[in-house]
Design a protein around this motif. Structure first.
Motif, mmCIF file in Angstrom:
data_model
loop_
_atom_site.group_PDB
_atom_site.id
_atom_site.type_symbol
_atom_site.label_atom_id
_atom_site.label_comp_id
_atom_site.label_asym_id
_atom_site.label_seq_id
_atom_site.Cartn_x
_atom_site.Cartn_y
_atom_site.Cartn_z
ATOM 1 N N THR A 56 0.838 -1.194 0.000
ATOM 2 C CA THR A 56 0.000 0.000 0.000
ATOM 3 C C THR A 56 0.871 1.242 0.000
ATOM 4 O O THR A 56 1.765 1.393 0.827
ATOM 5 C CB THR A 56 -0.926 0.013 1.226
ATOM 6 N N SER A 57 0.619 2.142 -0.930
ATOM 7 C CA SER A 57 1.388 3.378 -1.014
ATOM 8 C C SER A 57 0.874 4.373 0.006
ATOM 9 O O SER A 57 -0.315 4.433 0.315
ATOM 10 C CB SER A 57 1.271 3.967 -2.423
ATOM 11 N N THR A 58 1.800 5.167 0.571
ATOM 12 C CA THR A 58 1.404 6.233 1.501
ATOM 13 C C THR A 58 1.217 7.558 0.773
ATOM 14 O O THR A 58 0.877 8.558 1.386
ATOM 15 C CB THR A 58 2.472 6.395 2.593
ATOM 16 N N VAL A 59 1.456 7.571 -0.544
ATOM 17 C CA VAL A 59 1.289 8.798 -1.323
ATOM 18 C C VAL A 59 -0.199 9.060 -1.549
ATOM 19 O O VAL A 59 -0.939 8.170 -1.946
ATOM 20 C CB VAL A 59 2.015 8.676 -2.678
ATOM 21 N N GLY A 74 -4.548 9.377 -17.023
ATOM 22 C CA GLY A 74 -4.558 7.926 -16.930
ATOM 23 C C GLY A 74 -5.792 7.361 -17.590
ATOM 24 O O GLY A 74 -6.797 8.054 -17.766
ATOM 25 N N VAL A 75 -5.697 6.099 -18.006
ATOM 26 C CA VAL A 75 -6.840 5.412 -18.613
ATOM 27 C C VAL A 75 -6.952 4.016 -18.019
ATOM 28 O O VAL A 75 -5.962 3.401 -17.616
ATOM 29 C CB VAL A 75 -6.712 5.319 -20.149
ATOM 30 N N GLY A 76 -8.166 3.530 -17.967
ATOM 31 C CA GLY A 76 -8.414 2.179 -17.480
ATOM 32 C C GLY A 76 -9.608 1.589 -18.207
ATOM 33 O O GLY A 76 -10.624 2.263 -18.383
ATOM 34 N N ALA A 77 -9.467 0.363 -18.651
ATOM 35 C CA ALA A 77 -10.540 -0.279 -19.417
ATOM 36 C C ALA A 77 -10.655 -1.743 -19.031
ATOM 37 O O ALA A 77 -9.713 -2.346 -18.503
ATOM 38 C CB ALA A 77 -10.279 -0.148 -20.916
ATOM 39 N N ALA A 78 -11.809 -2.300 -19.325
ATOM 40 C CA ALA A 78 -12.045 -3.728 -19.140
ATOM 41 C C ALA A 78 -13.061 -4.165 -20.187
ATOM 42 O O ALA A 78 -14.031 -3.456 -20.449
ATOM 43 C CB ALA A 78 -12.558 -4.025 -17.739
ATOM 44 N N VAL A 79 -12.814 -5.313 -20.788
ATOM 45 C CA VAL A 79 -13.732 -5.849 -21.793
ATOM 46 C C VAL A 79 -14.728 -6.763 -21.078
ATOM 47 O O VAL A 79 -14.329 -7.644 -20.316
ATOM 48 C CB VAL A 79 -12.965 -6.624 -22.879
ATOM 49 N N PRO A 80 -16.031 -6.583 -21.303
ATOM 50 C CA PRO A 80 -17.034 -7.364 -20.568
ATOM 51 C C PRO A 80 -17.075 -8.819 -21.006
ATOM 52 O O PRO A 80 -16.518 -9.185 -22.053
ATOM 53 C CB PRO A 80 -18.345 -6.643 -20.898
ATOM 54 N N ARG A 88 1.727 7.873 -8.156
ATOM 55 C CA ARG A 88 0.907 8.810 -7.370
ATOM 56 C C ARG A 88 -0.498 8.252 -7.131
ATOM 57 O O ARG A 88 -1.426 8.984 -6.853
ATOM 58 C CB ARG A 88 0.840 10.165 -8.076
ATOM 59 N N ARG A 89 -0.654 6.934 -7.272
ATOM 60 C CA ARG A 89 -1.898 6.199 -6.997
ATOM 61 C C ARG A 89 -3.007 6.517 -7.993
ATOM 62 O O ARG A 89 -4.173 6.242 -7.731
ATOM 63 C CB ARG A 89 -2.358 6.439 -5.547
ATOM 64 N N ILE A 90 -2.640 7.036 -9.150
ATOM 65 C CA ILE A 90 -3.635 7.275 -10.195
ATOM 66 C C ILE A 90 -4.128 5.942 -10.745
ATOM 67 O O ILE A 90 -5.332 5.735 -10.948
ATOM 68 C CB ILE A 90 -3.044 8.158 -11.312
#
Length: 214
Positions: free
Chosen positions: A2-5, A78-84, A145-147
């Motif tokens: 776990t990051s503390t940032v 940032g980007v985040g994706a998931a295919v259903p 940076r927890r993005i």
């Protein structure tokens, strides 16, 4: 781990159509130096950037929500994706994956090398209907940076509500630690074009999860 940032104040939302090219570019920059990227496109960073841009432009221009952007004061960071379920790499390639994966890998830089890697991923794809996670990418200068964690949690909220398991692969041990800290389980490791690839699964309700042997 776990990051503390503390993460910056971000707005997480679905990408608009006019933001997809920008998302592809960000993902290409974030993954330019990954081990698999180097093994596909070689030592020249510009070749790797162009190769990744082609792959991710195609991905983001065939949208299947969620395709999320993390925005800081209107700037995509940032980007985040998931295919259903029903739309991931194993379903897309189908029976062709076995034939492609059984052959010899094309040489570094060859256009078919990336397709060969996709076929290898498909052979190892989870048999149970599932969400397939990726990409989750952060602008390189703003990593740590927890993005990425914020984006992944937004994806998990969507996937967990559905109830199907989530599946993903990574070619770095740092990402294995990242996934496991968010509740993922490492289920197997395979080598693809000389690069160790870690496969992870998370959650799911209902039918037992069938892990492919590859």
């Amino acid at each position: 781990m776990t990051s503390t940032v503390s993460p910056p104040t971000l707005r997480i939302r679905e990408l608009r159509k006019d933001e997809r090219r920008m998302a592809a570019g960000l993902t290409a920059r974030a993954m330019r130096d990954n081990p698999t990227t180097i093994a596909m496109f070689g030592d020249e960073p510009l070749d790797r950037l162009v190769g990744m841009l082609s792959i991710w432009t195609a991905f983001f221009h065939h949208p299947a929500p969620p395709q999320l952007g993390a925005f800081y004061r209107g700037c995509l960071v940032g980007v985040g994706a998931a295919v259903p379920p029903g739309g991931c790499i194993g379903d897309a390639l189908g029976a062709d994956a076995d034939d492609l994966a059984a052959g010899e890998a094309p040489p570094i830089g060859h256009p078919g090398r990336a397709q060969y890697v996709r076929a290898k991923y498909a052979v190892h794809d989870l048999a149970t209907p599932h969400w397939h996670v990726g990409p989750v990418a952060v602008e390189p200068r703003f990593q740590g940076r927890r993005i990425g964690e914020t984006l992944m949690q937004a994806l998990l909220d969507i996937m967990d509500e559905d109830g199907s398991p989530s599946w993903g692969e990574t070619d770095t041990e740092a990402n294995v630690r990242f996934y496991r800290a968010l509740g993922w389980e490492l289920v197997k490791t395979e080598e693809v074009i000389g690069i160790p690839l870690w496969f992870l699964v998370r959650g799911g309700k209902g039918a037992p999860i069938e892990i492919p042997q590859g």
